[in-house]
Scaffold this active site. Structure first.
Site, mmCIF file in Angstrom:
data_model
loop_
_atom_site.group_PDB
_atom_site.id
_atom_site.type_symbol
_atom_site.label_atom_id
_atom_site.label_comp_id
_atom_site.label_asym_id
_atom_site.label_seq_id
_atom_site.Cartn_x
_atom_site.Cartn_y
_atom_site.Cartn_z
ATOM 1 N N LYS A 141 -4.496 2.614 5.920
ATOM 2 C CA LYS A 141 -4.603 3.833 6.392
ATOM 3 C C LYS A 141 -3.855 4.794 6.093
ATOM 4 O O LYS A 141 -3.097 4.583 5.457
ATOM 5 C CB LYS A 141 -4.450 3.554 8.156
ATOM 6 C CG LYS A 141 -2.754 2.949 8.417
ATOM 7 C CD LYS A 141 -1.672 3.407 7.805
ATOM 8 C CE LYS A 141 -1.057 5.032 8.197
ATOM 9 N NZ LYS A 141 -0.111 5.155 7.494
ATOM 10 N N TYR A 225 -2.020 7.334 14.049
ATOM 11 C CA TYR A 225 -1.634 6.285 15.063
ATOM 12 C C TYR A 225 -1.810 6.888 16.299
ATOM 13 O O TYR A 225 -2.225 6.354 17.392
ATOM 14 C CB TYR A 225 -0.308 5.781 14.978
ATOM 15 C CG TYR A 225 -0.165 5.049 13.751
ATOM 16 C CD1 TYR A 225 -0.365 3.546 13.919
ATOM 17 C CD2 TYR A 225 0.674 5.386 12.596
ATOM 18 C CE1 TYR A 225 -0.154 2.696 12.536
ATOM 19 C CE2 TYR A 225 1.015 4.494 11.453
ATOM 20 C CZ TYR A 225 0.600 3.119 11.622
ATOM 21 O OH TYR A 225 0.629 2.108 10.487
HETATM 22 P P1 NAD Z 1 4.700 3.595 -1.752
HETATM 23 O O1 NAD Z 1 4.905 4.969 -2.598
HETATM 24 O O2 NAD Z 1 6.030 2.674 -1.597
HETATM 25 O O3 NAD Z 1 3.684 2.600 -2.993
HETATM 26 C C1 NAD Z 1 2.605 3.221 -3.347
HETATM 27 C C2 NAD Z 1 2.478 2.225 -4.693
HETATM 28 O O4 NAD Z 1 1.477 3.069 -5.604
HETATM 29 C C3 NAD Z 1 3.643 2.359 -5.777
HETATM 30 O O5 NAD Z 1 3.861 0.922 -6.282
HETATM 31 C C4 NAD Z 1 3.043 3.110 -6.842
HETATM 32 O O6 NAD Z 1 3.858 2.608 -8.307
HETATM 33 C C5 NAD Z 1 1.673 2.957 -6.840
HETATM 34 N N1 NAD Z 1 0.813 4.044 -7.345
HETATM 35 C C6 NAD Z 1 0.108 4.106 -8.369
HETATM 36 N N2 NAD Z 1 -0.315 5.215 -8.860
HETATM 37 C C7 NAD Z 1 0.357 6.204 -8.122
HETATM 38 C C8 NAD Z 1 0.657 7.650 -8.278
HETATM 39 N N3 NAD Z 1 -0.146 8.322 -9.116
HETATM 40 N N4 NAD Z 1 1.415 8.085 -7.669
HETATM 41 C C9 NAD Z 1 2.270 7.552 -6.679
HETATM 42 N N5 NAD Z 1 2.552 6.286 -6.670
HETATM 43 C C10 NAD Z 1 1.447 5.722 -7.183
HETATM 44 O O7 NAD Z 1 3.784 3.925 -0.553
HETATM 45 P P2 NAD Z 1 3.558 2.807 0.493
HETATM 46 O O8 NAD Z 1 4.636 3.358 1.854
HETATM 47 O O9 NAD Z 1 3.667 1.423 0.297
HETATM 48 O O10 NAD Z 1 2.049 3.162 1.064
HETATM 49 C C11 NAD Z 1 0.949 2.865 0.618
HETATM 50 C C12 NAD Z 1 -0.303 3.048 1.254
HETATM 51 O O11 NAD Z 1 0.153 2.026 2.585
HETATM 52 C C13 NAD Z 1 -0.589 4.172 1.834
HETATM 53 O O12 NAD Z 1 -1.944 4.312 2.414
HETATM 54 C C14 NAD Z 1 0.234 4.095 3.252
HETATM 55 O O13 NAD Z 1 -0.348 4.882 4.495
HETATM 56 C C15 NAD Z 1 -0.152 2.822 3.808
HETATM 57 N N6 NAD Z 1 1.168 2.111 4.746
HETATM 58 C C16 NAD Z 1 0.532 1.661 5.803
HETATM 59 C C17 NAD Z 1 1.661 1.130 6.739
HETATM 60 C C18 NAD Z 1 1.031 0.587 7.819
HETATM 61 O O14 NAD Z 1 2.107 0.054 8.807
HETATM 62 N N7 NAD Z 1 -0.181 0.053 8.004
HETATM 63 C C19 NAD Z 1 2.848 1.188 6.444
HETATM 64 C C20 NAD Z 1 3.272 1.895 5.296
HETATM 65 C C21 NAD Z 1 2.407 2.277 4.351
#
Ligand code: NAD
Length: 368
Positions: A141, A225
Protein backbone atom coordinates in the site's frame (compact mmCIF):
# COMPACT_ATOMS: atom_id res chain seq x y z
CA UNK A 1 -17.23 -2.35 0.14
CA UNK A 2 -18.75 -5.37 1.82
CA UNK A 3 -16.50 -7.86 3.55
CA UNK A 4 -16.31 -11.45 2.35
CA UNK A 5 -16.93 -13.24 5.62
CA UNK A 6 -16.39 -11.70 9.01
CA UNK A 7 -15.84 -14.49 11.51
CA UNK A 8 -16.85 -14.58 15.13
CA UNK A 9 -14.04 -15.47 17.55
CA UNK A 10 -15.00 -19.17 17.39
CA UNK A 11 -15.33 -19.14 13.59
CA UNK A 12 -11.96 -17.40 13.34
CA UNK A 13 -10.19 -20.10 15.31
CA UNK A 14 -12.01 -22.79 13.28
CA UNK A 15 -11.11 -21.12 9.99
CA UNK A 16 -7.48 -20.76 11.03
CA UNK A 17 -7.38 -24.46 11.95
CA UNK A 18 -8.95 -25.52 8.66
CA UNK A 19 -6.57 -23.26 6.72
CA UNK A 20 -3.65 -25.12 8.34
CA UNK A 21 -5.19 -28.45 7.40
CA UNK A 22 -5.62 -27.28 3.83
CA UNK A 23 -1.97 -26.35 3.71
CA UNK A 24 -1.14 -30.05 3.92
CA UNK A 25 -3.86 -31.41 1.63
CA UNK A 26 -4.77 -28.72 -0.86
CA UNK A 27 -7.83 -29.51 -2.94
CA UNK A 28 -7.84 -27.65 -6.21
CA UNK A 29 -4.74 -26.41 -7.99
CA UNK A 30 -4.54 -23.22 -9.95
CA UNK A 31 -3.34 -23.73 -13.49
CA UNK A 32 -0.82 -20.90 -13.12
CA UNK A 33 1.00 -22.70 -10.33
CA UNK A 34 4.14 -24.51 -11.25
CA UNK A 35 4.55 -28.16 -10.36
CA UNK A 36 7.52 -30.01 -8.90
CA UNK A 37 7.55 -33.17 -11.00
CA UNK A 38 3.96 -34.37 -10.96
CA UNK A 39 3.24 -33.28 -7.39
CA UNK A 40 1.48 -29.97 -6.79
CA UNK A 41 3.34 -27.58 -4.52
CA UNK A 42 2.32 -27.50 -0.88
CA UNK A 43 3.72 -23.98 -0.36
CA UNK A 44 3.96 -20.95 -2.58
CA UNK A 45 7.40 -19.44 -3.17
CA UNK A 46 7.38 -15.67 -2.62
CA UNK A 47 10.00 -13.26 -4.00
CA UNK A 48 10.33 -9.90 -2.26
CA UNK A 49 11.10 -6.96 -4.59
CA UNK A 50 12.88 -4.12 -2.76
CA UNK A 51 14.78 -5.02 0.41
CA UNK A 52 14.26 -1.89 2.50
CA UNK A 53 12.72 -1.51 5.95
CA UNK A 54 9.43 -3.35 5.46
CA UNK A 55 10.94 -6.32 3.61
CA UNK A 56 13.95 -6.78 5.87
CA UNK A 57 12.48 -5.92 9.28
CA UNK A 58 8.92 -7.19 8.92
CA UNK A 59 8.05 -9.35 5.88
CA UNK A 60 11.12 -11.61 5.80
CA UNK A 61 10.81 -12.43 9.55
CA UNK A 62 7.05 -13.02 9.04
CA UNK A 63 7.84 -15.42 6.20
CA UNK A 64 9.66 -17.59 8.77
CA UNK A 65 6.27 -18.09 10.47
CA UNK A 66 4.06 -18.74 7.46
CA UNK A 67 2.60 -22.15 6.67
CA UNK A 68 1.40 -21.77 3.07
CA UNK A 69 4.29 -19.77 1.64
CA UNK A 70 8.01 -19.19 2.14
CA UNK A 71 10.73 -16.75 1.16
CA UNK A 72 11.95 -18.25 -2.11
CA UNK A 73 13.68 -15.30 -3.77
CA UNK A 74 14.61 -11.63 -3.74
CA UNK A 75 14.94 -8.80 -6.25
CA UNK A 76 17.34 -6.03 -5.27
CA UNK A 77 19.27 -3.19 -6.86
CA UNK A 78 21.99 -3.39 -4.21
CA UNK A 79 24.57 -6.14 -4.97
CA UNK A 80 25.87 -6.24 -1.34
CA UNK A 81 22.41 -7.32 -0.16
CA UNK A 82 22.46 -10.44 -2.36
CA UNK A 83 25.06 -12.25 -0.23
CA UNK A 84 23.55 -11.09 3.07
CA UNK A 85 20.08 -12.36 2.17
CA UNK A 86 21.39 -15.57 0.61
CA UNK A 87 23.26 -16.43 3.81
CA UNK A 88 20.58 -15.28 6.24
CA UNK A 89 17.64 -17.02 4.57
CA UNK A 90 19.30 -19.78 2.52
CA UNK A 91 18.17 -18.26 -0.78
CA UNK A 92 19.65 -19.99 -3.83
CA UNK A 93 21.72 -17.99 -6.36
CA UNK A 94 19.22 -18.82 -9.10
CA UNK A 95 16.46 -17.11 -7.06
CA UNK A 96 18.25 -13.76 -6.66
CA UNK A 97 17.50 -11.05 -9.23
CA UNK A 98 18.32 -7.41 -9.88
CA UNK A 99 16.13 -4.79 -11.55
CA UNK A 100 17.70 -5.48 -14.95
CA UNK A 101 17.24 -9.26 -15.13
CA UNK A 102 13.95 -9.17 -13.15
CA UNK A 103 11.83 -10.14 -16.19
CA UNK A 104 13.64 -13.47 -16.55
CA UNK A 105 11.90 -14.52 -13.32
CA UNK A 106 9.25 -15.74 -15.79
CA UNK A 107 11.37 -18.88 -16.26
CA UNK A 108 11.78 -19.59 -12.55
CA UNK A 109 9.42 -22.24 -11.15
CA UNK A 110 10.60 -21.57 -7.58
CA UNK A 111 8.77 -18.24 -7.60
CA UNK A 112 4.96 -18.31 -7.61
CA UNK A 113 4.17 -14.90 -6.10
CA UNK A 114 6.05 -11.61 -6.46
CA UNK A 115 5.64 -9.17 -3.54
CA UNK A 116 6.41 -5.56 -4.57
CA UNK A 117 7.78 -3.59 -1.59
CA UNK A 118 9.33 -0.61 -3.41
CA UNK A 119 8.70 3.16 -3.12
CA UNK A 120 5.08 3.87 -4.10
CA UNK A 121 5.86 5.42 -7.49
CA UNK A 122 7.67 2.21 -8.54
CA UNK A 123 4.77 -0.16 -7.71
CA UNK A 124 3.06 0.10 -11.10
CA UNK A 125 6.12 -0.74 -13.17
CA UNK A 126 7.16 -3.72 -11.04
CA UNK A 127 3.63 -5.13 -10.72
CA UNK A 128 3.10 -4.89 -14.48
CA UNK A 129 6.47 -6.56 -15.17
CA UNK A 130 5.58 -9.32 -12.68
CA UNK A 131 2.25 -9.91 -14.42
CA UNK A 132 3.95 -10.05 -17.81
CA UNK A 133 6.30 -12.66 -16.33
CA UNK A 134 3.15 -14.67 -15.50
CA UNK A 135 3.51 -14.39 -11.72
CA UNK A 136 0.80 -13.67 -9.14
CA UNK A 137 1.39 -10.40 -7.33
CA UNK A 138 1.07 -8.83 -3.91
CA UNK A 139 1.65 -5.06 -3.96
CA UNK A 140 2.27 -2.90 -0.92
CA UNK A 141 0.00 0.00 0.00
CA UNK A 142 -0.75 2.54 -1.32
CA UNK A 143 -1.27 0.61 -4.55
CA UNK A 144 0.38 3.26 -6.77
CA UNK A 145 0.73 7.00 -7.32
CA UNK A 146 -2.47 7.51 -9.33
CA UNK A 147 -5.80 6.04 -10.39
CA UNK A 148 -4.41 5.67 -13.90
CA UNK A 149 -1.54 3.49 -12.66
CA UNK A 150 -3.89 1.34 -10.55
CA UNK A 151 -6.08 0.70 -13.59
CA UNK A 152 -3.06 -0.29 -15.71
CA UNK A 153 -1.89 -2.70 -12.97
CA UNK A 154 -5.30 -4.38 -12.73
CA UNK A 155 -5.47 -4.72 -16.51
CA UNK A 156 -1.97 -6.22 -16.76
CA UNK A 157 -2.86 -8.85 -14.14
CA UNK A 158 -6.16 -9.65 -15.85
CA UNK A 159 -4.52 -9.89 -19.29
CA UNK A 160 -1.94 -12.32 -17.94
CA UNK A 161 -4.39 -14.27 -15.72
CA UNK A 162 -2.45 -13.37 -12.59
CA UNK A 163 -3.98 -12.64 -9.21
CA UNK A 164 -3.31 -9.24 -7.65
CA UNK A 165 -3.68 -8.39 -3.97
CA UNK A 166 -2.79 -5.27 -1.97
CA UNK A 167 -0.85 -5.55 1.30
CA UNK A 168 -3.62 -4.07 3.46
CA UNK A 169 -2.70 -6.26 6.42
CA UNK A 170 -5.49 -4.95 8.70
CA UNK A 171 -8.21 -6.60 6.65
CA UNK A 172 -6.72 -9.98 7.66
CA UNK A 173 -6.64 -9.11 11.39
CA UNK A 174 -9.44 -10.43 13.69
CA UNK A 175 -10.25 -7.27 15.72
CA UNK A 176 -10.43 -5.36 12.45
CA UNK A 177 -12.67 -8.01 10.93
CA UNK A 178 -14.96 -7.68 13.94
CA UNK A 179 -15.35 -3.88 13.58
CA UNK A 180 -16.05 -4.44 9.89
CA UNK A 181 -18.85 -6.80 10.92
CA UNK A 182 -20.20 -4.45 13.60
CA UNK A 183 -20.37 -1.61 11.10
CA UNK A 184 -21.46 -3.37 7.95
CA UNK A 185 -24.06 -5.58 9.65
CA UNK A 186 -25.34 -2.54 11.57
CA UNK A 187 -25.11 -4.40 14.88
CA UNK A 188 -25.53 -1.04 16.69
CA UNK A 189 -27.67 0.43 13.94
CA UNK A 190 -26.39 2.37 10.94
CA UNK A 191 -22.96 3.97 11.30
CA UNK A 192 -23.26 7.74 11.69
CA UNK A 193 -19.67 8.91 12.17
CA UNK A 194 -16.18 7.45 11.88
CA UNK A 195 -13.26 9.25 13.52
CA UNK A 196 -9.82 7.83 12.78
CA UNK A 197 -6.22 8.99 12.84
CA UNK A 198 -2.98 7.33 11.73
CA UNK A 199 0.39 9.01 11.91
CA UNK A 200 3.96 8.96 13.17
CA UNK A 201 6.79 11.47 13.31
CA UNK A 202 8.94 11.11 10.20
CA UNK A 203 12.39 12.41 10.98
CA UNK A 204 14.20 11.47 7.77
CA UNK A 205 14.44 14.65 5.71
CA UNK A 206 16.03 12.87 2.74
CA UNK A 207 13.73 9.86 2.48
CA UNK A 208 11.61 9.13 -0.63
CA UNK A 209 8.46 9.48 1.52
CA UNK A 210 9.11 13.25 1.43
CA UNK A 211 9.44 13.25 -2.34
CA UNK A 212 6.29 13.83 -4.40
CA UNK A 213 7.58 12.11 -7.54
CA UNK A 214 8.30 8.95 -5.55
CA UNK A 215 4.73 8.86 -4.24
CA UNK A 216 5.49 10.39 -0.85
CA UNK A 217 3.28 12.28 1.59
CA UNK A 218 1.41 11.49 4.80
CA UNK A 219 -1.90 10.96 3.01
CA UNK A 220 -0.36 8.36 0.68
CA UNK A 221 1.54 6.60 3.45
CA UNK A 222 -0.62 6.69 6.60
CA UNK A 223 -3.81 8.44 5.45
CA UNK A 224 -4.85 5.29 3.59
CA UNK A 225 -5.20 3.44 6.94
CA UNK A 226 -7.75 5.97 8.22
CA UNK A 227 -9.45 5.99 4.81
CA UNK A 228 -9.58 2.19 4.76
CA UNK A 229 -11.16 2.20 8.24
CA UNK A 230 -13.90 4.61 7.17
CA UNK A 231 -14.62 2.50 4.08
CA UNK A 232 -14.50 -0.92 5.75
CA UNK A 233 -16.57 0.12 8.78
CA UNK A 234 -19.33 1.73 6.70
CA UNK A 235 -19.04 -0.74 3.79
CA UNK A 236 -19.65 2.26 1.54
CA UNK A 237 -17.73 4.34 -0.96
CA UNK A 238 -17.49 8.07 -0.16
CA UNK A 239 -19.10 10.49 -2.59
CA UNK A 240 -17.60 13.81 -1.47
CA UNK A 241 -14.49 15.02 0.32
CA UNK A 242 -13.13 18.19 1.91
CA UNK A 243 -9.52 18.35 3.09
CA UNK A 244 -6.90 20.61 4.66
CA UNK A 245 -3.14 20.25 4.90
CA UNK A 246 -0.69 21.80 7.40
CA UNK A 247 3.01 21.72 8.15
CA UNK A 248 5.08 22.77 11.13
CA UNK A 249 8.34 21.99 9.26
CA UNK A 250 8.10 23.86 5.95
CA UNK A 251 11.86 23.48 5.43
CA UNK A 252 11.43 19.69 5.17
CA UNK A 253 7.90 19.37 3.79
CA UNK A 254 8.51 21.32 0.60
CA UNK A 255 6.70 18.89 -1.74
CA UNK A 256 4.38 16.63 0.24
CA UNK A 257 1.82 16.93 3.03
CA UNK A 258 2.98 16.63 6.64
CA UNK A 259 -0.44 16.67 8.35
CA UNK A 260 -3.71 16.23 6.49
CA UNK A 261 -7.25 16.31 7.84
CA UNK A 262 -9.99 15.05 5.53
CA UNK A 263 -13.73 14.65 5.82
CA UNK A 264 -15.83 12.19 3.84
CA UNK A 265 -19.53 11.96 3.09
CA UNK A 266 -21.06 8.56 2.35
CA UNK A 267 -24.28 7.84 0.39
CA UNK A 268 -26.12 6.73 3.58
CA UNK A 269 -25.37 10.08 5.19
CA UNK A 270 -22.58 8.66 7.36
CA UNK A 271 -19.64 11.04 7.87
CA UNK A 272 -15.95 10.43 8.48
CA UNK A 273 -13.50 12.81 10.12
CA UNK A 274 -10.00 11.51 9.40
CA UNK A 275 -6.46 12.60 10.23
CA UNK A 276 -3.01 11.60 9.13
CA UNK A 277 0.43 12.94 9.86
CA UNK A 278 4.19 12.65 9.39
CA UNK A 279 4.53 15.12 12.28
CA UNK A 280 2.81 13.38 15.17
CA UNK A 281 2.05 9.94 16.42
CA UNK A 282 -1.59 8.83 16.50
CA UNK A 283 -3.53 5.63 15.97
CA UNK A 284 -7.22 5.37 16.83
CA UNK A 285 -10.58 4.45 15.38
CA UNK A 286 -13.86 5.56 17.02
CA UNK A 287 -17.21 4.73 15.50
CA UNK A 288 -20.57 6.23 16.48
CA UNK A 289 -23.61 4.26 15.35
CA UNK A 290 -27.29 4.98 15.77
CA UNK A 291 -27.69 2.81 18.90
CA UNK A 292 -24.15 2.35 20.16
CA UNK A 293 -20.44 2.75 19.59
CA UNK A 294 -17.25 0.77 19.07
CA UNK A 295 -13.57 1.57 18.83
CA UNK A 296 -10.05 0.20 18.33
CA UNK A 297 -6.97 1.78 19.90
CA UNK A 298 -4.54 1.17 18.32
CA UNK A 299 -6.31 0.15 15.12
CA UNK A 300 -3.45 -0.23 12.62
CA UNK A 301 -0.31 -0.92 14.66
CA UNK A 302 1.65 -4.10 13.90
CA UNK A 303 0.55 -5.61 17.21
CA UNK A 304 -1.58 -5.02 20.27
CA UNK A 305 -4.80 -4.17 18.42
CA UNK A 306 -7.40 -3.70 21.15
CA UNK A 307 -10.98 -2.58 21.20
CA UNK A 308 -14.22 -2.06 22.99
CA UNK A 309 -17.87 -1.59 22.14
CA UNK A 310 -20.97 -0.54 24.02
CA UNK A 311 -21.35 -4.25 24.93
CA UNK A 312 -17.80 -4.75 26.31
CA UNK A 313 -14.28 -5.62 25.15
CA UNK A 314 -13.49 -6.60 21.56
CA UNK A 315 -11.04 -9.35 22.35
CA UNK A 316 -9.53 -11.69 19.77
CA UNK A 317 -6.22 -13.54 19.51
CA UNK A 318 -3.23 -11.42 18.52
CA UNK A 319 -1.83 -12.67 15.23
CA UNK A 320 1.31 -12.02 13.22
CA UNK A 321 -0.51 -9.77 10.77
CA UNK A 322 1.92 -10.13 7.90
CA UNK A 323 2.17 -13.94 8.25
CA UNK A 324 -1.63 -14.22 8.42
CA UNK A 325 -1.97 -11.96 5.39
CA UNK A 326 0.58 -13.82 3.24
CA UNK A 327 -0.72 -17.26 4.27
CA UNK A 328 -4.23 -16.34 3.19
CA UNK A 329 -3.02 -14.73 -0.04
CA UNK A 330 -0.95 -17.85 -0.83
CA UNK A 331 -3.94 -20.08 -0.10
CA UNK A 332 -6.16 -17.98 -2.38
CA UNK A 333 -3.61 -18.47 -5.15
CA UNK A 334 -3.29 -22.21 -4.52
CA UNK A 335 -7.05 -22.70 -4.46
CA UNK A 336 -7.70 -20.25 -7.30
CA UNK A 337 -10.03 -18.20 -5.11
CA UNK A 338 -10.68 -14.47 -5.29
CA UNK A 339 -8.40 -12.35 -3.14
CA UNK A 340 -9.78 -10.81 0.08
CA UNK A 341 -8.06 -7.53 -0.86
CA UNK A 342 -7.88 -7.36 -4.67
CA UNK A 343 -6.33 -4.62 -6.80
CA UNK A 344 -9.73 -2.94 -7.10
CA UNK A 345 -9.54 -2.19 -3.37
CA UNK A 346 -6.31 -0.23 -3.85
CA UNK A 347 -7.88 1.56 -6.82
CA UNK A 348 -10.92 2.63 -4.76
CA UNK A 349 -8.62 4.16 -2.15
CA UNK A 350 -6.58 5.95 -4.79
CA UNK A 351 -9.73 7.60 -6.18
CA UNK A 352 -10.30 9.11 -2.72
CA UNK A 353 -6.63 10.04 -2.26
CA UNK A 354 -6.72 11.97 -5.55
CA UNK A 355 -9.92 13.74 -4.44
CA UNK A 356 -8.28 14.62 -1.11
CA UNK A 357 -5.31 16.27 -2.85
CA UNK A 358 -7.69 18.08 -5.21
CA UNK A 359 -9.72 19.35 -2.23
CA UNK A 360 -6.56 20.57 -0.46
CA UNK A 361 -5.62 22.57 -3.57
CA UNK A 362 -9.09 23.96 -4.33
CA UNK A 363 -10.29 24.52 -0.77
CA UNK A 364 -13.67 23.25 -1.99
CA UNK A 365 -15.66 20.11 -1.49
CA UNK A 366 -14.74 17.67 -4.28
CA UNK A 367 -16.64 14.71 -5.67
CA UNK A 368 -14.97 11.29 -5.51
P1 NAD B 1 12.34 1.78 2.31
O1 NAD B 1 12.81 3.11 1.84
O2 NAD B 1 12.86 1.30 3.62
O3 NAD B 1 12.69 0.66 1.23
C1 NAD B 1 12.54 0.89 -0.14
C2 NAD B 1 13.45 -0.04 -0.93
O4 NAD B 1 13.35 0.29 -2.31
C3 NAD B 1 14.94 0.08 -0.53
O5 NAD B 1 15.50 -1.19 -0.45
C4 NAD B 1 15.55 0.84 -1.69
O6 NAD B 1 16.90 0.48 -1.92
C5 NAD B 1 14.67 0.38 -2.86
N1 NAD B 1 14.68 1.33 -3.97
C6 NAD B 1 14.82 0.98 -5.27
N2 NAD B 1 14.80 2.06 -6.06
C7 NAD B 1 14.69 3.12 -5.24
C8 NAD B 1 14.64 4.52 -5.48
N3 NAD B 1 14.69 5.04 -6.71
N4 NAD B 1 14.50 5.34 -4.41
C9 NAD B 1 14.42 4.84 -3.17
N5 NAD B 1 14.46 3.51 -2.87
C10 NAD B 1 14.60 2.66 -3.92
O7 NAD B 1 10.75 1.81 2.28
P2 NAD B 1 9.74 0.87 3.08
O8 NAD B 1 9.35 1.56 4.33
O9 NAD B 1 10.27 -0.51 3.14
O10 NAD B 1 8.45 0.95 2.13
C11 NAD B 1 8.36 0.18 0.95
C12 NAD B 1 6.88 -0.03 0.62
O11 NAD B 1 6.28 -0.77 1.66
C13 NAD B 1 6.07 1.26 0.49
O12 NAD B 1 5.11 1.11 -0.52
C14 NAD B 1 5.40 1.41 1.84
O13 NAD B 1 4.19 2.12 1.79
C15 NAD B 1 5.16 -0.06 2.19
N6 NAD B 1 5.08 -0.29 3.64
C16 NAD B 1 4.00 -0.94 4.12
C17 NAD B 1 3.88 -1.17 5.46
C18 NAD B 1 2.68 -1.92 5.98
O14 NAD B 1 2.50 -1.97 7.18
N7 NAD B 1 1.89 -2.53 5.12
C19 NAD B 1 4.87 -0.74 6.34
C20 NAD B 1 5.99 -0.09 5.81
C21 NAD B 1 6.08 0.15 4.45
Amino acid sequence: MKTQSQPSRRQFIKQTASASALAVTPAIWNKNISFVGLKPKEKMGIALVGLGYYSSQVLAPALQETENCYLAGVVTGTPEKEKIWAEKYGIKDQDIYNYQNYDTIADNDDIDIIYVVLPNAMHAEYVIRAAKAGKHVICEKPMASSVEECEAMIKACEDNQCKLSIGYRMQFEPHTQEVMRLGQEEVFGPVKMVNAGAGYREGRADHWKLNKEMGGGAMMDMGVYALQAARYVTGEEPVAVTAQSFTTRPEIFTEVDETTMFQLEFPSGALANLHTSFGMSMNYLNVTADKGWFKLDPFSAYSGIAGESKEGPIDYPQVNQQATQMDEQAMSVMEDKSMRVPGEEGLRDMRVVEAVYKAIDSGNQEKV
